[in-house]
Design an enzyme around this catalytic site. Sequence first.
Site, mmCIF file in Angstrom:
data_model
loop_
_atom_site.group_PDB
_atom_site.id
_atom_site.type_symbol
_atom_site.label_atom_id
_atom_site.label_comp_id
_atom_site.label_asym_id
_atom_site.label_seq_id
_atom_site.Cartn_x
_atom_site.Cartn_y
_atom_site.Cartn_z
ATOM 1 C CB ALA A 35 -64.632 -22.245 4.210
ATOM 2 C CE1 TYR A 37 -65.759 -16.958 -5.294
ATOM 3 C CE2 TYR A 37 -66.468 -19.264 -5.291
ATOM 4 C CZ TYR A 37 -66.319 -18.054 -5.946
ATOM 5 O OH TYR A 37 -66.735 -17.937 -7.243
ATOM 6 C CG ASP A 38 -66.787 -23.133 -1.062
ATOM 7 O OD1 ASP A 38 -66.574 -22.659 -2.207
ATOM 8 O OD2 ASP A 38 -66.109 -24.053 -0.567
ATOM 9 C CB SER A 83 -50.852 -21.261 -37.007
ATOM 10 O OG SER A 83 -50.337 -21.171 -38.299
ATOM 11 C CD GLU A 115 -46.910 -13.693 -25.090
ATOM 12 O OE1 GLU A 115 -47.783 -14.511 -25.436
ATOM 13 O OE2 GLU A 115 -46.958 -12.484 -25.362
ATOM 14 C CE LYS A 318 -43.976 -26.823 -30.794
ATOM 15 N NZ LYS A 318 -44.453 -27.106 -32.125
ATOM 16 C CB CYS A 412 -36.414 -64.997 -9.847
ATOM 17 S SG CYS A 412 -35.143 -63.727 -9.881
ATOM 18 C CB CYS A 415 -32.230 -66.333 -7.736
ATOM 19 S SG CYS A 415 -33.888 -65.980 -7.130
#
Length: 675
Positions: A35, A37-38, A83, A115, A318, A412, A415
């Site tokens: 609050a 911060y806002d 990559s 990481e 992975k 069902c 049953c």
Amino acid sequence: MNNPDVAKQLDVLRSQLNDYNYQYYVLDDPSVPDAEYDRLMRELEALEEKHPELISHDSPTQKVSGQASDAFTPVQHEVPMLSLDNAFADEEFSAFDKRIQDRLKRSWTVEYSCEPKLDGLAVSILYEQGLLVRAATRGDGQVGENITNNVKTIANVPLRLRGNNYPQRLEVRGEVFMPKQGFEKLNEQQKAADKKVFVNPRNAAAGSLRQLDPKITASRPLLFYAYSVGLVEGEVEALANRHSERLQQLTIWGLPVCKEIDTALGAQQCHDYFAKIGQQRDDLSYEIDGVVFKVNDIEVQKELGFVARAPRWAIAQKFPAQEQMTKLLEVEFQVGRTGAITPVARLDPVFVGGVTVSNATLHNQDEIHRLGVKKGDTVVIRRAGDVIPQVVSVVSHLRPEDAENIVFPEHCPVCESNIEKLEGEAVARCTGGLFCGAQRKEAMKHFASRKALDVDGLGDKLVEQLVDQKLVKGPADFFKLDVAQLANMERMGEKSASNLVNALITAKTTTLPKFLYSLGIREVGETTAANLANHFLNLEALKEASLEQLQEVNDVGVIVAQHVFHFFREQHNLEVINDLLDVGLNWPSIEAKSEDQQPLNGQTFVLTGTLQTMDRNQAKAQLQGLGAKVSGSISAKTHFLVAGEKAGSKLTKAQDLGVEVLTEEELIHLFTQYS
Ligand code: IVH
């Protein structure tokens, strides 16, 4: 106020807001409530509105700026964005580690930066004189797309670097991703607005970044973690020669870096790190699909160089894929304890998430509709962690001509009672109640289960046999079984049968909360059962309670009250209870607790992680006994989080919300204080 004064005030506000952001996102240690911060943010906005000529590029208000003409225009990466090669097992990582040593013609223990491999999108962010001037996607590694205005909206991306020793030009690389919780919430909103739901956080992150209007990106819960440095020009002294230290330096300049990053010496420590992260995976607040290992010494990285489009000094190990395609062969309808009919897809067995899966839940009729799935379709199956396998989507272009519609039964399958679906409920139910064999079987399993009467040795398989062979029709029948009957069952012998008979005798003495829970009243879980018991103190009072009286109980609303009320008005339920009392079920009476015996009244606790000296259910029961409320999720209303070992996202959230965190030791101390 004259302009220099305003400029000064703006400066103070901006630097304060930047500090708060840094504490929150990078240090993970907020010093003021949201609050505050806002409030400062609103103050800054108001002041800038009056003095638009004083708005700076790096003002926290400029995270969302207007549509840019350069959106998605090509950006040439001055240093190519590479990559990574993949490894799928420890042995493949060991081979990689050996290749490095062979290539360097040295036998040494290589240090790696370890990481989590974040499952999002690689992004390059360029800072010039400390100011964020450009952000781009990876593209084909040579040329990406300009997404500056979208990246600027990401909450934890600083518009200006902190400190003053950063290089004149510094390109930071990392991953933009959507945390799991934000993803769930976004999909709920998309569903409610009848918009397309995203299949996974990665797609949601990609879709959110590829928006022409940065306001849309700003509304999406994206985050960024830096994982390397690209282009560097100018002052480079501050950049260490170890990759891990460079990441540390980035945090000093205000960039967020994943907290789980660590270093390891040699292959064995890397295997250990991989196993550890694998265990934490489900508890992390973001999706990862593996671990990236990088040679930590930058000089050695340079020596090793690249091959094709991947570096020789890094590899991604992975986890087994969590999604796979397979064929849906048949759909069967299962009947649960409360009569809920669940369509279950029978699949051509497929290896996914580390196990072979041949069944997946389709949840309910609405889900079948939403997926548009037919028998014979090729479907995508997802199995994440211990979560039951799900059908994620249909691969529509692979639909065979003879694909068949899935017809929901009207009766069902066990049953033959009618199946009914109430207005506004997604679930269809068999109306047979305990007359339905399937419901009875499930009710009996529930009765014997750990949180209910906790009968040692009376597992699901044995209950199924006993019901199938009609040796038990109601829960009271368990207590009439003899050693000879039990010894005849599959995987049972004299010894285990006699142990079970003894366990049944022990289980006869229970507690009122456990007894109420064991009855399997709809919507009455452990906590509600305890609340009902503590409120009414005895079974008679609860049986007689009116709808209004029931709603006076902690956390009992209209729906739960109705279920409880109706339960005690069904003759066959009353018979079950009487039969149980007749065979000797009993519990100590509950004394009304005075205020001082409920010292934690009004306090809400959440438990997370693994406790060493007790299990979570015990801790929960003890807390409830002291009057505390124990909830499953953290909110601003939570008073305490008890964090055991391997506490994950709940701990982070508690810290974000400023909720007090207790260790197991502190919890025990609390118990001893009140015992
Ligand atoms: S380093 C030369 N570190 O994985 C090194 N990549 O398969 C290039 N990724 O495009 C990347 N977490 O999107 C690196 N800690 C991490 C990562 C990471 C996720 C992604 C990144 C990259 C892809 C490569």
